[in-house]
Write an enzyme that holds these catalytic residues in place. Structure first.
Site, short mmCIF file in Angstrom:
data_model
loop_
_atom_site.label_atom_id
_atom_site.label_comp_id
_atom_site.label_asym_id
_atom_site.label_seq_id
_atom_site.Cartn_x
_atom_site.Cartn_y
_atom_site.Cartn_z
N ALA A 1 0.81 -1.23 0.00
CA ALA A 1 0.00 0.00 0.00
C ALA A 1 0.84 1.27 0.00
O ALA A 1 1.98 1.27 0.47
CB ALA A 1 -0.91 -0.02 1.22
N GLU B 1 3.90 13.95 -12.32
CA GLU B 1 2.91 13.96 -11.24
C GLU B 1 3.51 14.77 -10.07
O GLU B 1 4.61 14.47 -9.62
CB GLU B 1 2.63 12.52 -10.78
CG GLU B 1 1.56 12.44 -9.71
CD GLU B 1 1.33 11.01 -9.21
OE1 GLU B 1 2.31 10.28 -9.02
OE2 GLU B 1 0.15 10.66 -9.00
N LYS C 1 1.48 -5.29 3.38
CA LYS C 1 2.60 -4.43 3.73
C LYS C 1 2.14 -2.99 3.60
O LYS C 1 2.04 -2.44 2.50
CB LYS C 1 3.83 -4.67 2.84
CG LYS C 1 5.06 -4.07 3.52
CD LYS C 1 6.08 -3.45 2.62
CE LYS C 1 5.77 -2.16 1.99
NZ LYS C 1 5.80 -0.97 2.85
N CYS D 1 -4.62 10.09 -5.77
CA CYS D 1 -4.31 9.69 -7.15
C CYS D 1 -5.40 10.16 -8.10
O CYS D 1 -5.19 10.20 -9.30
CB CYS D 1 -4.15 8.19 -7.24
SG CYS D 1 -5.66 7.37 -6.79
N PHE E 1 1.15 5.66 0.91
CA PHE E 1 0.91 6.44 2.13
C PHE E 1 -0.39 7.23 2.10
O PHE E 1 -0.88 7.66 3.14
CB PHE E 1 2.09 7.41 2.38
CG PHE E 1 2.00 8.67 1.55
CD1 PHE E 1 1.24 9.75 1.99
CD2 PHE E 1 2.63 8.78 0.32
CE1 PHE E 1 1.13 10.91 1.22
CE2 PHE E 1 2.53 9.92 -0.46
CZ PHE E 1 1.77 10.99 0.00
N GLU F 1 5.32 2.40 4.93
CA GLU F 1 6.19 2.58 6.11
C GLU F 1 6.02 3.97 6.70
O GLU F 1 6.54 4.27 7.77
CB GLU F 1 7.65 2.31 5.74
CG GLU F 1 8.29 3.28 4.76
CD GLU F 1 7.98 2.97 3.29
OE1 GLU F 1 7.01 2.22 3.03
OE2 GLU F 1 8.70 3.49 2.42
N ARG F 2 5.29 4.85 5.97
CA ARG F 2 5.15 6.22 6.47
C ARG F 2 3.93 6.41 7.37
O ARG F 2 3.87 7.35 8.15
CB ARG F 2 5.10 7.18 5.30
CG ARG F 2 6.41 7.14 4.55
CD ARG F 2 6.51 8.21 3.55
NE ARG F 2 6.32 7.70 2.21
CZ ARG F 2 6.41 8.45 1.13
NH1 ARG F 2 6.66 9.74 1.25
NH2 ARG F 2 6.24 7.93 -0.05
P1 NAD Z 1 5.45 4.64 -3.37
O1 NAD Z 1 5.52 3.98 -4.70
O2 NAD Z 1 6.61 5.42 -2.89
O3 NAD Z 1 5.17 3.52 -2.24
C1 NAD Z 1 4.15 2.57 -2.38
C2 NAD Z 1 4.61 1.27 -1.73
O4 NAD Z 1 5.71 0.73 -2.45
C3 NAD Z 1 5.06 1.44 -0.28
O5 NAD Z 1 4.54 0.38 0.48
C4 NAD Z 1 6.57 1.42 -0.38
O6 NAD Z 1 7.17 0.84 0.75
C5 NAD Z 1 6.84 0.58 -1.61
N1 NAD Z 1 8.01 1.06 -2.38
C6 NAD Z 1 8.39 2.35 -2.57
N2 NAD Z 1 9.47 2.39 -3.37
C7 NAD Z 1 9.77 1.13 -3.71
C8 NAD Z 1 10.78 0.54 -4.52
N3 NAD Z 1 11.71 1.26 -5.15
N4 NAD Z 1 10.79 -0.80 -4.63
C9 NAD Z 1 9.86 -1.56 -4.02
N5 NAD Z 1 8.89 -1.05 -3.23
C10 NAD Z 1 8.84 0.27 -3.08
O7 NAD Z 1 4.12 5.51 -3.38
P2 NAD Z 1 3.63 6.55 -2.28
O8 NAD Z 1 4.49 7.76 -2.34
O9 NAD Z 1 3.44 5.88 -0.98
O10 NAD Z 1 2.17 6.91 -2.85
C11 NAD Z 1 1.95 7.93 -3.79
C12 NAD Z 1 1.83 7.37 -5.19
O11 NAD Z 1 0.80 6.39 -5.24
C13 NAD Z 1 1.42 8.43 -6.21
O12 NAD Z 1 2.16 8.23 -7.38
C14 NAD Z 1 -0.07 8.15 -6.45
O13 NAD Z 1 -0.56 8.55 -7.69
C15 NAD Z 1 -0.08 6.67 -6.33
N6 NAD Z 1 -1.42 6.19 -6.00
C16 NAD Z 1 -2.14 5.62 -7.01
C17 NAD Z 1 -3.42 5.19 -6.76
C18 NAD Z 1 -4.24 4.57 -7.84
O14 NAD Z 1 -5.24 3.93 -7.53
N7 NAD Z 1 -3.87 4.72 -9.10
C19 NAD Z 1 -4.00 5.35 -5.48
C20 NAD Z 1 -3.22 5.94 -4.48
C21 NAD Z 1 -1.92 6.35 -4.76
#
Ligand code: NAD
Length: 546
Positions: A196, A429, A222, A330, A198, A225-226
């Site tokens: 998931a 974005e 999972k 999003c 944040f 972490e934030r």
């Molecule tokens: P993020 O990609 O940084 O993190 C999401 C998850 O992936 C976290 O659990 C994190 O621990 C893990 N993660 C982060 N970097 C990783 C890597 N390099 N390798 C493996 N795992 C990793 O996203 P975020 O900042 O928490 O959330 C914001 C993003 O999510 C925005 O881009 C938003 O558009 C998107 N989002 C999309 C939807 C949708 O339904 N399309 C909904 C909510 C959020």
């Protein structure tokens, strides 16, 4: 950066990845926030908001990790340390998969009515404890209390829809030949995992928990972490709702934990929601080991304002969808395409945006809270600055907003930038309270702009003309379309339908497709010849199917 904020950040950074020490005092939290933090820490087994550690949930037990690395979770309005999450060790991860595999043996054969009762009871527990979930979201994520309730409510609606699981799982049967029947039914996949982001700490875990579990799978979540608190409260509520140990497990961490999920041969499917980079990585890596993967990614959502729109409704909708949750949705509207004379509404749009109150999420009258982290703020402000460097115009600038009583928060006020489609602020974005305004001469121009953008999560049009709305709806290549509706997220009797670069995979989240994602069909063809039938004494007991 404010000098006090910088000093506090330096202190916090040195604490990151350190082994948990005794809880620091919550001096920086406001009295309301402190009361909520203390209540959460006292009432919930898996999480803390007063500096203690967040636990893993493995085999029905909230267990303290033996991790060497810990990640600080801080209140984005004050930088107070709320909790720490472990980088789950490989041994602990293995225990979680073992617990889920073991529980699968019985849960996958539990009756559909048992699973229905679980989701019905979960919806009751979530409603009863909604304030606790919402408070945890305000503390860790920063959105306003009302918006945090909305976060939970949109997840709760998935739980409520999952209450129809017996009907959703009904199979088919037909006599294919004399005395021969073929039936098809939906069976679970096995151990599944959900990763998931944040920005919706309750809604997104709830997109997967009821769907995966009601279809007979077991699940490893999972959380981000934030802001792991809401997921931990929800996990505890699942147990109060009667879920057997091991059916739901929660592990924390960052890239190593995610990679362990991708690589584990016992995990059959991954649901991911988050950014493009992590999503592409997880999709590739998960597919390599043969997993089913659904990945919802980033977005750039355009709202088209036509000159015949109901101006008041259109401007208010735009403001709410662009700046609510500090733009960290999003489905936030991040681009306004003003067509023809609708461009004259720009000064009024700016005036309305100026009136929004930026404040800590528990404060009365707050419209939007802080962004998630100092790094997020730095990224947002650099994209605003890039607009100016590339010839755009900053029409409303929220970069230096001060919030009295909260000098250390990650504040960005509503910002409106006039730009063109070749600029970084348009192409990337931003994920903050920044609305990019693009003028267009005609509806056709607006549709071309949207279709040239790589993302396909959501879009909206504001018009009083059915013909204009229809032409837009047919011509626009985006998966979720709003007509006079700014954030057109379908309710969960439908499925999520973001497309193009906003989605990787084949089968989307929740609704009918959610059932498909978490199940596989089994068809059985049986021959029972009529001439072989023998007489049996009929049972007169009422069948109960338990
Ligand atoms: P993020 O990609 O940084 O993190 C999401 C998850 O992936 C976290 O659990 C994190 O621990 C893990 N993660 C982060 N970097 C990783 C890597 N390099 N390798 C493996 N795992 C990793 O996203 P975020 O900042 O928490 O959330 C914001 C993003 O999510 C925005 O881009 C938003 O558009 C998107 N989002 C999309 C939807 C949708 O339904 N399309 C909904 C909510 C959020």
């Amino acid at each position: 950066m404010h000098s006090r904020a910088a000093a506090r950040l330096r202190t916090l950074r040195t604490r990151s990845f350190a082994t948990a020490a005794s809880n620091p005092p919550l001096v920086a939290l406001s009295s309301t926030a402190r009361a909520q933090a203390e209540r959460i820490s006292a009432e919930w087994k898996g999480t803390s908001a007063t500096g203690g550690n967040t636990k893993n949930l493995i085999g029905g037990e909230f267990v303290e990790s033996k991790a060497e690395k810990w990640i600080d979770v801080v209140d984005p309005a004050t930088q107070s340390l709320l909790t720490r999450v472990p980088e789950t060790t490989s041994q602990e991860f293995e225990q979680a998969v073992d617990a889920a595999s073991h529980a699968y043996k019985t849960w996958s054969h539990s009756s559909v009515l048992t699973r229905q009762r679980f989701v019905m009871e979960l919806q009751y527990q979530l409603r009863q404890n909604s304030d606790a979930v919402a408070s945890s979201i305000v503390l860790e994520q920063g959105k306003t209390f009302a918006d945090a309730h909305g976060d939970l409510l949109r997840g709760l609606q998935v739980v409520e829809t999952a209450c129809g699981i017996p009907t959703a799982l009904l199979g088919n049967t037909i006599e294919v030949s004399k005395d021969m029947d073929t039936s098809s039914r939906r069976l679970p996949l096995g151990v599944c995992a959900s990763i998931a982001p944040f920005n919706f700490p309750a809604m997104i875990p709830l997109w997967t928990i009821p769907m995966a579990i009601a279809t007979g799978n077991t699940l490893i979540v999972k959380p981000s972490e934030r802001d792991p608190g809401a997921a931990m409260i929800i996990a505890e509520l699942c147990h109060r709702a009667g879920l057997p140990a091991g059916v739901l497990n929660v592990v924390h961490g960052t890239v190593p934990t995610v990679n362990a999920i991708c690589d584990h041969p016992s995990i059959k499917a991954i649901s991911f929601v988050g950014g493009d980079r992590a999503g592409a990585h997880i999709y590739e890596r998960g597919r390599k080991t043969g997993k089913r993967v659904q990945a919802n990614l980033g977005a750039k959502n355009h709202a088209v304002l036509m000159p015949d729109a109901n101006k008041n409704h259109a401007l208010n909708s735009l403001i709410g969808a662009a700046f609510g949750a500090a733009g960290q949705r999003c489905m936030a509207i991040s681009v306004a395409v003003l067509v023809g004379t609708a461009q004259q509404w720009l000064p009024e749009l700016i005036e309305r945006a100026k009136k929004l109150k930026v404040n800590q999420g528990f404060e009365k009258g707050a419209d939007l809270g802080p962004v998630i982290s100092p790094a997020a703020k730095a990224r947002i402000t650099s994209l605003i600055a890039s607009a100016e460097e590339q010839g755009g115009k900053i029409l409303l600038d929220g970069q230096n907003i001060q919030v009295p009583d909260y000098p250390d928060g990650n504040w960005v006020g509503p910002t409106i930038v006039e730009a063109t489609t070749d600029m970084r602020c348009y192409r990337e974005e931003i994920f903050g309270p920044v609305l990019v305004v693009i003028p267009a001469d005609t509806l056709d121009d607006a549709i071309s702009i949207i279709n040239a953008n790589k993302y396909g999560n959501g879009t909206a049009i504001f018009t009083q003309s059915g013909a204009t709305a229809r032409k837009f709806e047919v011509g626009v290549e985006v998966g979720q379309v709003g007509i006079n509706v700014p954030i057109p997220v379908p309710l969960p009797m439908f499925s999520w339908s973001g497309n193009r670069a906003s989605f990787l995979g084949d089968i989307p989240f929740y609704g009918r497709n959610g059932i498909d994602f978490y199940t596989q069909n089994k068809t059985t063809t049986a021959l029972w010849k009529a001439e072989d039938a023998i007489g049996n004494k009929a049972s007169v007991d009422m069948p109960t199917h338990h």
